[in-house]
Design a protein around this motif. Structure first.
Motif, PDB file in Angstrom:
ATOM      1  N   GLU A 286     -45.894  -0.735  -4.435  1.00 18.31           N
ATOM      2  CA  GLU A 286     -45.961   0.669  -4.000  1.00 18.31           C
ATOM      3  C   GLU A 286     -45.872   1.639  -5.165  1.00 18.31           C
ATOM      4  O   GLU A 286     -46.387   2.749  -5.110  1.00 18.31           O
ATOM      5  CB  GLU A 286     -44.831   0.967  -2.995  1.00 18.31           C
ATOM      6  CG  GLU A 286     -45.089   0.423  -1.609  1.00 18.31           C
ATOM      7  CD  GLU A 286     -44.104   0.972  -0.604  1.00 18.31           C
ATOM      8  OE1 GLU A 286     -44.220   2.156  -0.258  1.00 18.31           O
ATOM      9  OE2 GLU A 286     -43.222   0.199  -0.195  1.00 18.31           O
ATOM     10  N   THR A 287     -45.190   1.220  -6.243  1.00 19.40           N
ATOM     11  CA  THR A 287     -45.021   2.114  -7.393  1.00 19.40           C
ATOM     12  C   THR A 287     -46.348   2.304  -8.138  1.00 19.40           C
ATOM     13  O   THR A 287     -46.797   3.427  -8.393  1.00 19.40           O
ATOM     14  CB  THR A 287     -43.959   1.567  -8.361  1.00 19.40           C
ATOM     15  OG1 THR A 287     -42.736   1.408  -7.653  1.00 19.40           O
ATOM     16  CG2 THR A 287     -43.754   2.526  -9.524  1.00 19.40           C
ATOM     17  N   SER A 288     -46.971   1.182  -8.475  1.00 24.54           N
ATOM     18  CA  SER A 288     -48.255   1.279  -9.190  1.00 24.54           C
ATOM     19  C   SER A 288     -49.437   1.449  -8.253  1.00 24.54           C
ATOM     20  O   SER A 288     -50.535   1.786  -8.684  1.00 24.54           O
ATOM     21  CB  SER A 288     -48.461   0.014 -10.030  1.00 24.54           C
ATOM     22  OG  SER A 288     -48.567  -1.132  -9.181  1.00 24.54           O
TER      23      SER A 288
ATOM     24  N   ASN B 143     -56.895  -1.101  -7.839  1.00 22.18           N
ATOM     25  CA  ASN B 143     -56.070   0.112  -7.955  1.00 22.18           C
ATOM     26  C   ASN B 143     -56.347   1.068  -6.777  1.00 22.18           C
ATOM     27  O   ASN B 143     -57.458   1.591  -6.642  1.00 22.18           O
ATOM     28  CB  ASN B 143     -56.365   0.812  -9.279  1.00 22.18           C
ATOM     29  CG  ASN B 143     -55.355   1.910  -9.573  1.00 22.18           C
ATOM     30  OD1 ASN B 143     -54.608   2.337  -8.691  1.00 22.18           O
ATOM     31  ND2 ASN B 143     -55.331   2.359 -10.822  1.00 22.18           N
ATOM     32  N   PHE B 144     -55.311   1.292  -5.931  1.00 14.76           N
ATOM     33  CA  PHE B 144     -55.443   2.188  -4.770  1.00 14.76           C
ATOM     34  C   PHE B 144     -54.777   3.551  -5.024  1.00 14.76           C
ATOM     35  O   PHE B 144     -54.490   4.276  -4.089  1.00 14.76           O
ATOM     36  CB  PHE B 144     -54.793   1.545  -3.527  1.00 14.76           C
ATOM     37  CG  PHE B 144     -55.654   0.518  -2.871  1.00 14.76           C
ATOM     38  CD1 PHE B 144     -56.453   0.853  -1.789  1.00 14.76           C
ATOM     39  CD2 PHE B 144     -55.662  -0.800  -3.330  1.00 14.76           C
ATOM     40  CE1 PHE B 144     -57.242  -0.109  -1.171  1.00 14.76           C
ATOM     41  CE2 PHE B 144     -56.455  -1.763  -2.729  1.00 14.76           C
ATOM     42  CZ  PHE B 144     -57.249  -1.419  -1.641  1.00 14.76           C
ATOM     43  N   SER B 145     -54.543   3.897  -6.304  1.00 15.22           N
ATOM     44  CA  SER B 145     -53.821   5.144  -6.589  1.00 15.22           C
ATOM     45  C   SER B 145     -54.598   6.388  -6.157  1.00 15.22           C
ATOM     46  O   SER B 145     -54.010   7.445  -5.887  1.00 15.22           O
ATOM     47  CB  SER B 145     -53.483   5.229  -8.082  1.00 15.22           C
ATOM     48  OG  SER B 145     -54.670   5.199  -8.864  1.00 15.22           O
ATOM     49  N   ASN B 146     -55.919   6.288  -6.096  1.00 14.89           N
ATOM     50  CA  ASN B 146     -56.732   7.447  -5.677  1.00 14.89           C
ATOM     51  C   ASN B 146     -57.074   7.424  -4.190  1.00 14.89           C
ATOM     52  O   ASN B 146     -57.701   8.348  -3.672  1.00 14.89           O
ATOM     53  CB  ASN B 146     -58.027   7.491  -6.498  1.00 14.89           C
ATOM     54  CG  ASN B 146     -57.754   7.798  -7.957  1.00 14.89           C
ATOM     55  OD1 ASN B 146     -56.857   8.573  -8.282  1.00 14.89           O
ATOM     56  ND2 ASN B 146     -58.543   7.172  -8.841  1.00 14.89           N
ATOM     57  N   ALA B 147     -56.681   6.360  -3.525  1.00 15.59           N
ATOM     58  CA  ALA B 147     -57.027   6.227  -2.098  1.00 15.59           C
ATOM     59  C   ALA B 147     -56.095   7.072  -1.224  1.00 15.59           C
ATOM     60  O   ALA B 147     -54.929   7.287  -1.552  1.00 15.59           O
ATOM     61  CB  ALA B 147     -56.947   4.754  -1.701  1.00 15.59           C
TER      62      ALA B 147
ATOM     63  N   LEU C 163     -51.535  -3.301  11.324  1.00 15.99           N
ATOM     64  CA  LEU C 163     -51.623  -1.956  10.757  1.00 15.99           C
ATOM     65  C   LEU C 163     -50.221  -1.371  10.620  1.00 15.99           C
ATOM     66  O   LEU C 163     -49.420  -1.400  11.563  1.00 15.99           O
ATOM     67  CB  LEU C 163     -52.463  -1.043  11.661  1.00 15.99           C
ATOM     68  CG  LEU C 163     -53.982  -1.155  11.521  1.00 15.99           C
ATOM     69  CD1 LEU C 163     -54.666  -0.375  12.634  1.00 15.99           C
ATOM     70  CD2 LEU C 163     -54.430  -0.625  10.164  1.00 15.99           C
ATOM     71  N   GLY C 164     -49.921  -0.845   9.432  1.00 15.05           N
ATOM     72  CA  GLY C 164     -48.655  -0.152   9.245  1.00 15.05           C
ATOM     73  C   GLY C 164     -48.800   1.317   9.550  1.00 15.05           C
ATOM     74  O   GLY C 164     -49.908   1.816   9.797  1.00 15.05           O
ATOM     75  N   SER C 165     -47.683   2.021   9.504  1.00 20.41           N
ATOM     76  CA  SER C 165     -47.734   3.462   9.775  1.00 20.41           C
ATOM     77  C   SER C 165     -48.324   4.226   8.597  1.00 20.41           C
ATOM     78  O   SER C 165     -48.725   5.373   8.732  1.00 20.41           O
ATOM     79  CB  SER C 165     -46.325   3.989  10.085  1.00 20.41           C
ATOM     80  OG  SER C 165     -45.443   3.730   9.002  1.00 20.41           O
ATOM     81  N   THR C 166     -48.375   3.586   7.417  1.00 19.26           N
ATOM     82  CA  THR C 166     -48.987   4.192   6.234  1.00 19.26           C
ATOM     83  C   THR C 166     -49.926   3.182   5.595  1.00 19.26           C
ATOM     84  O   THR C 166     -49.905   1.974   5.917  1.00 19.26           O
ATOM     85  CB  THR C 166     -47.920   4.604   5.195  1.00 19.26           C
ATOM     86  OG1 THR C 166     -47.243   3.423   4.737  1.00 19.26           O
ATOM     87  CG2 THR C 166     -46.917   5.578   5.803  1.00 19.26           C
ATOM     88  N   MET C 167     -50.747   3.663   4.674  1.00 20.62           N
ATOM     89  CA  MET C 167     -51.662   2.775   3.960  1.00 20.62           C
ATOM     90  C   MET C 167     -50.883   1.730   3.163  1.00 20.62           C
ATOM     91  O   MET C 167     -51.287   0.550   3.095  1.00 20.62           O
ATOM     92  CB  MET C 167     -52.552   3.593   3.024  1.00 20.62           C
ATOM     93  CG  MET C 167     -53.536   2.764   2.201  1.00 20.62           C
ATOM     94  SD  MET C 167     -54.551   3.781   1.112  1.00 20.62           S
ATOM     95  CE  MET C 167     -53.288   4.385  -0.031  1.00 20.62           C
ATOM     96  N   GLU C 168     -49.750   2.142   2.556  1.00 22.15           N
ATOM     97  CA  GLU C 168     -48.950   1.215   1.763  1.00 22.15           C
ATOM     98  C   GLU C 168     -48.440   0.061   2.616  1.00 22.15           C
ATOM     99  O   GLU C 168     -48.480  -1.114   2.210  1.00 22.15           O
ATOM    100  CB  GLU C 168     -47.772   1.948   1.112  1.00 22.15           C
ATOM    101  CG  GLU C 168     -48.146   2.823  -0.073  1.00 22.15           C
ATOM    102  CD  GLU C 168     -48.847   4.108   0.336  1.00 22.15           C
ATOM    103  OE1 GLU C 168     -48.794   4.452   1.543  1.00 22.15           O
ATOM    104  OE2 GLU C 168     -49.459   4.756  -0.523  1.00 22.15           O
TER     105      GLU C 168
END
Length: 679
Positions: free
Chosen positions: A464-466, A396-400, A429-434
């Protein structure tokens, strides 16, 4: 007889006319005693010679002249004094132009009677001392930051003042000096034409000649000129001398400022702002000249344009260009005068050394990660099978927050994956963590896990949602099959390895206290600023680099305090292009001492330059004043002299009238009282 009986009357008449004309010219001189640039005039007189003598005339020893003839009205001038005056006024122009800029620089750097940059340095030292006694205190760190901001404000103000001085100097050159020079050249050409036309009609045009001399004297203050006179015959026996004006170059080359049949054509000057290799204006200028030629006025002579910047040796233009283009010993190679550039470069070097010193002392050594609060453990999603649900194991990366960095490593199920540019096995590497996690999921291989004792194949994806990096089984769970947190293990029936996220050792969090506003690597007085991280409190002044030191350790702050008073070498870094056209960097050392002493050196240098130039200027003005007095003694109108002339010409007029009366009486005797013998 030696001449006609009535010839004496001609002599007396001519004498009276000469005296009358001399009285008129004397009156003209007196009337213009206060006229600026007026040159004293005089009547040119010559004795009339005998004409028409022959072998049968009287004995030559008894021949008598026919009186006086007025040949011209001329000016009384000394050409040598004109040359001396113009040479000297050019020197005055050079020193005066330099002094005007030096006075402005004095206003910028002189802190004798005001608190500014040196006071800010002292206040910074005091605030660091207080922080040293209260190490790791955010309150006292904020006070130091405030003192640094005050210092930055003074630096930016002085930089703005320097830029304003340079821009005002260039603007004055463009809008005042060059237009004035061109106007003078135009006026001189027009006066040459007007004087020629006037003299063609028999008028000596002395007043216009005075005006032309005034223009020439004024022009000599801007550029070094020489004036010679060329003779043109305008009618039988009549000749006209017009001035040929040339600019005398420092390299020995001369340039025509007037040309044409009688000097009616004239040169023109222009200024051009120079640019560096990147195409931006570098603050220096070039002076260009289109010399006068014999081509007609409508001809295109732009091809004659010549750069005369280095040819200027005296005058206002020379002094102004020196202040704009030269930096003395901070030029490469060194030039012969310290202009605005010297103070700009030395001030930039001061700022550069200050920023580098404090940034080096506040360097951090602890590596950091691009993502914060990344999960270290995964878990099985609890569920009951219904024939369609699939087993899932998620991180779970929701807090990252943040994003991964280049060369950072993440270990998933025992396998290392490195982020990079997507080549050589790295994860793009993307422009965002997602986006980065999506790329990671796509790169993770299909994996089999032990689900409730059964080996199930599966694949990875990122939702990306969860915001979960999830392994999902390929086949669905059996109806009523229960998945608990311990249901999913490795095929060896071990717990699944934790997700391990490692920082790249080269990723050291930047604790620089100062940054450049334009992103360049070289600090200047114009681009230095406080670090945004320091401003928002995400970094601070490092009290100690010893990780085992206590919270009161302050040796690094002590080093910062000491750095303000330590002697160091101040260097100016510059860029240049070598002979092969390759960009290079160079360094010029110009001072050794501490920060306050370095700034005082700039103050003192400006004072020395200004004092030396003032002495030179005063000396040139003194010589110019003496030369001007000598000119006035020759060409100026003196009431005493003109008073004597009035009496002299009045008496000569009276004497000539008396001569005419005497001749009349003699003829009366001859005509009325002779030839009557015995009467």
């Amino acid at each position: 007889m030696t001449r006609s009986t009535f010839a004496g009357f001609t002599t007396a008449r001519l004498a009276m006319a000469a005296s009358q004309r001399s009285l008129d010219v004397t009156g003209q001189n007196i009337a213009n005693i206060n006229t600026v640039g007026y040159t004293k005039q005089q009547v040119d007189l010559v004795s009339l010679n005998l004409r028409g003598g022959d072998l049968y005339s009287s004995n030559p020893s008894s021949k008598i002249g026919y009186g006086v003839e007025t040949t011209n009205v001329s000016q009384i001038r000394d050409p040598f004094l004109d040359v001396q005056y113009r040479n000297q006024i050019a020197k005055v122009g050079t020193a005066d132009a330099r002094q005007a800029v030096l006075d402005q620089l004095g206003d910028i750097f002189d802190e004798t009677d005001k608190n500014a940059l040196k006071t800010a340095l002292s206040d910074l030292s005091s605030s660091l001392d207080k922080l040293s006694a209260n190490a790791n205190s955010s309150e006292f760190d904020s006070i130091v930051r405030s003192r640094c901001q005050v210092l930055m404000n003074y630096i930016h103000q002085k930089n703005a003042d320097l830029k304003s001085t340079r821009e005002e100097t260039i603007s004055s050159l463009e809008k005042t000096s060059l237009p004035t020079v061109n106007s003078l050249l135009s006026d001189i050409g027009e006066l040459n034409d007007a004087i020629w036309k006037s003299q063609m009609l028999g008028n000596p045009a002395l007043e216009m000649m005075d005006e032309r001399n005034n223009k020439l004297d004024e022009l000599a203050g801007y550029i070094p000129i020489s004036v010679s006179y060329k003779e043109v015959q305008i009618s039988d026996g009549a000749k006209y001398n017009y001035p040929v004006v040339k600019l005398n170059g420092a390299n020995g080359v001369t340039y025509n400022l007037t040309a044409g049949y009688h000097g009616e054509n004239f040169a023109s000057l222009s200024v051009e702002r120079n640019k560096n290799s990147q195409g931006a204006e570098d603050g220096t200028v070039s002076i260009n000249l289109i010399p006068a030629s014999d081509f007609p006025s409508y001809a295109d002579v732009s091809a004659l344009k010549t750069n005369i910047t280095d040819a200027l040796k005296e005058g206002t233009l020379k002094g102004t260009v020196d202040m704009l283009n030269k930096s003395g010993e901070l030029d490469n190679p060194a030039s012969d005068y310290r202009g605005i550039g010297y103070y700009e470069k030395s001030f930039d070097a001061f700022v550069q050394t200050f920023a580098k010193t404090f940034n080096a002392l506040n360097q951090n050594t602890v590596p950091y990660t691009g993502v914060t609060s990344a999960p270290s453990k995964g878990y099985a999603e609890q569920m009951v099978g219904d024939g369609t649900k699939k087993a899932e194991y998620a991180y779970n990366f929701s807090n990252a927050k943040g994003n991964f960095l280049k060369h950072e490593i993440i270990n998933v199920n025992g396998q290392n994956y490195t982020f990079g540019d997507g080549t050589n096995g790295t994860i793009l590497l993307g422009s965002t963590m997602e986006e980065s996690l999506k790329n990671l999921a796509a790169a993770l291989p299909a994996t089999s896990f032990n689900v409730n004792g059964n080996t199930l194949a599966g694949s990875w994806n990122y939702n990306e949602t969860s915001k979960k990096l999830t392994w999902s089984s390929t086949s669905a769970l059996a109806v009523n099959e229960v998945i608990t947190s311990d249901s999913i293990k490795t095929t060896a029936d071990n717990d699944i390895d934790s997700l391990v996220y490692s920082a790249n050792p080269v990723n050291i969090k930047n604790f620089d206290l100062f940054k450049t506003s334009d992103g360049s690597n070289i600090f200047t007085a114009g681009n230095i600023k406080l670090s945004d991280d320091w401003m928002n409190g995400s970094i601070h002044i490092i009290s100690s680099h010893d990780s085992n030191a206590g919270s009161t350790a302050n040796e690094n702050i002590t080093l910062m305090i000491k750095s303000l008073t330590d002697s160091r070498e101040f260097k100016y870094d510059y860029s240049y292009t070598d002979n092969a056209g390759n960009p290079q960097t160079g360094t010029i050392s110009f001072y050794n001492g501490n920060f306050s002493q370095c700034y005082s050196n700039m103050e003192n240098m400006q004072g020395i330059d200004s004092s030396a130039n003032t002495a030179i200027l005063n000396n040139h003005i003194s010589v110019l004043s003496e030369t001007s007095n000598n000119k006035d003694a020759v060409s100026g109108v003196s009431l005493d002299e003109e008073g004597i002339n009035l009496m002299q010409f009045q008496r000569s007029y009276t004497a000539a009238a008396r001569l005419m009366t005497t001749l009349d009486q003699a003829l009366d005797v001859l005509i009325n009282n002779t030839g009557m013998v015995g009467r």
